[in-house]
Motif scaffolding. Structure first.
Motif, PDB file in Angstrom:
ATOM      1  N   GLY A 275       0.817  -1.203   0.000  1.00 20.90           N
ATOM      2  CA  GLY A 275       0.000   0.000   0.000  1.00 20.90           C
ATOM      3  C   GLY A 275       0.852   1.255   0.000  1.00 20.90           C
ATOM      4  N   PHE A 276       0.213   2.380  -0.244  1.00 21.70           N
ATOM      5  CA  PHE A 276       0.953   3.638  -0.322  1.00 21.70           C
ATOM      6  C   PHE A 276       1.607   4.002   1.005  1.00 21.70           C
ATOM      7  CE2 PHE A 276       1.151   8.260   0.256  1.00 21.70           C
ATOM      8  CZ  PHE A 276       2.015   8.598  -0.778  1.00 21.70           C
ATOM      9  N   VAL A 280       4.766   0.497   9.395  1.00 19.80           N
ATOM     10  CA  VAL A 280       5.020  -0.753  10.102  1.00 19.80           C
ATOM     11  C   VAL A 280       3.835  -1.025  11.037  1.00 19.80           C
ATOM     12  CG1 VAL A 280       6.533  -1.943  11.719  1.00 19.80           C
ATOM     13  CG2 VAL A 280       7.516  -0.454   9.966  1.00 19.80           C
ATOM     14  N   ASN A 281       3.150  -2.129  10.807  1.00 22.11           N
ATOM     15  CA  ASN A 281       1.927  -2.442  11.560  1.00 22.11           C
ATOM     16  C   ASN A 281       1.813  -3.952  11.730  1.00 22.11           C
ATOM     17  OD1 ASN A 281      -0.627  -2.705  12.658  1.00 22.11           O
ATOM     18  ND2 ASN A 281      -1.584  -1.224  11.268  1.00 22.11           N
ATOM     19  N   PRO A 282       1.973  -4.450  12.969  1.00 17.18           N
ATOM     20  CA  PRO A 282       1.909  -5.899  13.188  1.00 17.18           C
ATOM     21  C   PRO A 282       0.537  -6.491  12.929  1.00 17.18           C
ATOM     22  CG  PRO A 282       1.948  -4.733  15.285  1.00 17.18           C
ATOM     23  CD  PRO A 282       2.224  -3.705  14.220  1.00 17.18           C
ATOM     24  N   LEU A 283      -0.498  -5.651  12.855  1.00 18.27           N
ATOM     25  CA  LEU A 283      -1.863  -6.138  12.663  1.00 18.27           C
ATOM     26  C   LEU A 283      -2.240  -6.266  11.194  1.00 18.27           C
ATOM     27  CD1 LEU A 283      -3.697  -4.078  15.440  1.00 18.27           C
ATOM     28  CD2 LEU A 283      -2.725  -6.386  15.579  1.00 18.27           C
ATOM     29  N   VAL A 284      -1.382  -5.796  10.304  1.00 17.34           N
ATOM     30  CA  VAL A 284      -1.644  -5.886   8.866  1.00 17.34           C
ATOM     31  C   VAL A 284      -0.641  -6.845   8.248  1.00 17.34           C
ATOM     32  CG1 VAL A 284      -1.760  -4.637   6.682  1.00 17.34           C
ATOM     33  CG2 VAL A 284      -2.579  -3.552   8.787  1.00 17.34           C
ATOM     34  N   ASP A 285      -1.116  -8.029   7.890  1.00 16.75           N
ATOM     35  CA  ASP A 285      -0.241  -9.028   7.297  1.00 16.75           C
ATOM     36  C   ASP A 285      -0.018  -8.758   5.822  1.00 16.75           C
ATOM     37  OD1 ASP A 285       0.019 -10.417   9.663  1.00 16.75           O
ATOM     38  OD2 ASP A 285      -1.666 -11.763   9.228  1.00 16.75           O
ATOM     39  N   HIS A 286       1.165  -9.073   5.359  1.00 15.86           N
ATOM     40  CA  HIS A 286       1.396  -9.182   3.923  1.00 15.86           C
ATOM     41  C   HIS A 286       0.578 -10.375   3.451  1.00 15.86           C
ATOM     42  CE1 HIS A 286       3.509 -10.146   0.186  1.00 15.86           C
ATOM     43  NE2 HIS A 286       4.000  -8.921   0.216  1.00 15.86           N
ATOM     44  N   ALA A 317       4.469   7.218  19.438  1.00 10.47           N
ATOM     45  CA  ALA A 317       4.298   8.460  20.186  1.00 10.47           C
ATOM     46  C   ALA A 317       4.693   9.677  19.353  1.00 10.47           C
ATOM     47  CB  ALA A 317       5.122   8.417  21.472  1.00 10.47           C
ATOM     48  N   GLN A 318       5.611   9.474  18.410  1.00  7.55           N
ATOM     49  CA  GLN A 318       6.091  10.598  17.615  1.00  7.55           C
ATOM     50  C   GLN A 318       5.291  10.818  16.332  1.00  7.55           C
ATOM     51  OE1 GLN A 318       8.452   8.043  18.654  1.00  7.55           O
ATOM     52  NE2 GLN A 318       8.715   9.232  20.513  1.00  7.55           N
ATOM     53  N   VAL A 319       4.759   9.757  15.727  1.00  7.65           N
ATOM     54  CA  VAL A 319       4.126   9.901  14.411  1.00  7.65           C
ATOM     55  C   VAL A 319       2.661   9.499  14.384  1.00  7.65           C
ATOM     56  CG1 VAL A 319       6.372   9.479  13.326  1.00  7.65           C
ATOM     57  CG2 VAL A 319       4.749   7.587  13.576  1.00  7.65           C
ATOM     58  N   GLY A 320       2.175   8.863  15.446  1.00  6.91           N
ATOM     59  CA  GLY A 320       0.813   8.334  15.422  1.00  6.91           C
ATOM     60  C   GLY A 320      -0.254   9.370  15.172  1.00  6.91           C
ATOM     61  N   GLN A 321      -0.010  10.615  15.593  1.00 10.24           N
ATOM     62  CA  GLN A 321      -1.030  11.650  15.447  1.00 10.24           C
ATOM     63  C   GLN A 321      -1.329  11.965  13.981  1.00 10.24           C
ATOM     64  OE1 GLN A 321       1.971  12.031  16.761  1.00 10.24           O
ATOM     65  NE2 GLN A 321       3.030  13.796  15.867  1.00 10.24           N
ATOM     66  N   MET A 322      -0.404  11.654  13.080  1.00  8.36           N
ATOM     67  CA  MET A 322      -0.641  11.932  11.660  1.00  8.36           C
ATOM     68  C   MET A 322      -1.698  11.006  11.070  1.00  8.36           C
ATOM     69  SD  MET A 322       3.078  12.842  10.005  1.00  8.36           S
ATOM     70  CE  MET A 322       3.859  11.291  10.446  1.00  8.36           C
ATOM     71  N   TYR A 323      -2.002   9.905  11.759  1.00 10.42           N
ATOM     72  CA  TYR A 323      -2.931   8.915  11.219  1.00 10.42           C
ATOM     73  C   TYR A 323      -4.174   8.768  12.099  1.00 10.42           C
ATOM     74  CZ  TYR A 323       1.523   8.103   9.001  1.00 10.42           C
ATOM     75  OH  TYR A 323       2.711   8.300   8.345  1.00 10.42           O
ATOM     76  N   ALA A 324      -4.409   9.746  12.968  1.00  6.70           N
ATOM     77  CA  ALA A 324      -5.567   9.705  13.856  1.00  6.70           C
ATOM     78  C   ALA A 324      -6.851   9.640  13.032  1.00  6.70           C
ATOM     79  CB  ALA A 324      -5.580  10.923  14.770  1.00  6.70           C
ATOM     80  N   GLY A 325      -7.724   8.691  13.360  1.00  9.94           N
ATOM     81  CA  GLY A 325      -9.002   8.557  12.666  1.00  9.94           C
ATOM     82  C   GLY A 325      -8.943   7.755  11.387  1.00  9.94           C
ATOM     83  N   MET A 326      -7.764   7.365  10.945  1.00  9.25           N
ATOM     84  CA  MET A 326      -7.640   6.585   9.719  1.00  9.25           C
ATOM     85  C   MET A 326      -7.767   5.094  10.028  1.00  9.25           C
ATOM     86  SD  MET A 326      -4.509   8.480   7.680  1.00  9.25           S
ATOM     87  CE  MET A 326      -4.554   7.219   6.399  1.00  9.25           C
ATOM     88  N   LYS A 330      -7.190  -0.409   6.138  1.00  4.83           N
ATOM     89  CA  LYS A 330      -7.599   0.012   4.790  1.00  4.83           C
ATOM     90  C   LYS A 330      -6.486   0.831   4.132  1.00  4.83           C
ATOM     91  CE  LYS A 330     -11.121   2.743   2.366  1.00  4.83           C
ATOM     92  NZ  LYS A 330     -12.353   3.561   2.532  1.00  4.83           N
ATOM     93  N   PHE A 331      -5.941   1.765   4.885  1.00  3.75           N
ATOM     94  CA  PHE A 331      -4.852   2.593   4.378  1.00  3.75           C
ATOM     95  C   PHE A 331      -3.536   1.996   4.848  1.00  3.75           C
ATOM     96  CE2 PHE A 331      -8.576   5.350   4.790  1.00  3.75           C
ATOM     97  CZ  PHE A 331      -8.676   5.847   3.507  1.00  3.75           C
ATOM     98  N   PHE A 332      -3.186   0.849   4.248  1.00  2.79           N
ATOM     99  CA  PHE A 332      -1.994   0.121   4.692  1.00  2.79           C
ATOM    100  C   PHE A 332      -0.776   0.527   3.889  1.00  2.79           C
ATOM    101  CE2 PHE A 332      -3.752  -2.218   1.193  1.00  2.79           C
ATOM    102  CZ  PHE A 332      -2.685  -2.764   0.528  1.00  2.79           C
TER     103      PHE A 332
END
Length: 332
Positions: A275-276, A280-286, A317-326, A330-332
């Protein structure tokens, strides 16, 4: 790397996690050496002394880093830095072949001097920037950032560079610029992989504008106190530590500012797998394997246990706020 926010919300790196490069001869000398392609040789003596002093390496083994005095809840404050040998001999750089050992074997023929990067698209100051000009853009002394990098296997690498945001502000994007596209050199004469049909060359990657402006998104021109090796993306590459490694384009020749989302190389080749965002997300498998665990290079012995993959590679803690509500699945 541990970072904190000030009262105005700006993010700063903790001083204990950024090492000054005051030991370099001078910026002018460094720029000259980088441009001539011999900076690695000139800095080798300093790098080996600094590496030992900082605990990056010790004779015959990898030494642990000292813990940070200032910490961010949930962030990792003590990790081993990957050995220089591992970081420079186990690489993904398909322009030189698909085997992990191919880049170190084949990249040495790639010319990196002179080098320039074309800035184009929705900016007030487009143009061709020589490597020397790009190095001069840093508002501060160049720094070393100890960052985790993940690509199914992971490393901890001390990168030398500065935040991409300094270049972005210099070229002044238009208000209509929503994305930044990065293009890697594609030379079939010196890059044997470009003669294959593994991907649609040149290699293209992209970031949303807020991602590109984040302080942890780096323009890197060195690692371990030395100039970047060619197999690691010399002379200038992107480093986005909370995303999978293929998002960090190497050997950049073009940076384009666009209103529409860039069509990335892996997104074109296998959109259901890459995805675009590629956070890094352990809940989204390849589709073909789990991404819940990772293997740290240097800890891959017969009985070594895999590590649990951390959301955003531990930088939530440093970047999570950029993806709040996403919807991150779906946006993997």
């Amino acid at each position: 790397m541990l970072i904190k926010s000030d009262s105005q919300g700006f993010i700063h790196a903790a001083s204990s996690e950024i090492t000054s490069l005051s030991a370099y001869q001078s910026r002018r000398d460094l720029i000259r050496l980088m441009a001539s392609g011999v900076a690695g040789v000139a800095m080798a003596g300093w790098a080996s002394r600094e590496a030992l002093a900082q605990g990056w390496v010790s004779p015959g083994q990898n030494a642990p880093l000292k813990p940070s005095k200032t910490s961010v809840p949930g962030a990792v404050s003590m990790e081993k830095v990957t050995t220089y040998k591992d970081a420079t001999t186990y690489n993904n750089f398909y322009e030189f072949g698909t085997d992990k050992s191919d880049p170190a074997q084949h990249a040495q023929s790639m010319p990196i001097s002179p080098w320039s990067v074309e800035i184009e698209g929705l900016v007030k100051k487009p143009g061709r920037y020589a490597l020397e000009d790009l190095l001069k853009l840093s508002a501060q002394e160049e720094r070393i950032y100890r960052l985790r990098c993940v690509e199914g296997w992971s490393m901890v690498i001390p990168w030398v560079g500065y935040s991409l945001s300094e270049l972005i502000r210099k070229v002044e994007p238009l208000g209509s610029a929503k994305y930044v596209e990065f293009v890697t050199m594609a030379d079939p004469k010196t890059m044997p992989g470009v003669r294959s049909n593994v991907l649609d060359w040149p290699y293209v990657e992209g970031l949303r504008m807020d991602e590109a402006l984040h302080p942890l998104t780096l323009l890197a021109f060195g690692m371990y106190g030395e100039a970047l090796p060619k197999q690691n993306g010399a002379p200038l590459r992107l480093v986005v530590p909370w995303k999978y490694g293929f998002k960090s384009g190497k050997s950049l020749v073009k940076i384009r500012f666009t209103e529409s989302q860039p069509k990335t190389a892996w997104g074109r080749a296998a959109p259901s797998e890459y995805g675009f965002y590629s956070n890094v997300n352990p809940l989204v498998d390849h589709p073909r394997w789990s991404q819940a665990t990772e293997r740290r290079i240097g800890e891959d012995g017969l009985f070594a246990r895999k590590r649990k993959t951390l959301l955003f590679n531990g930088y939530e803690a440093q970047v999570g706020q950029m993806y709040a509500g996403m919807d991150l699945k779906k946006f993997f």
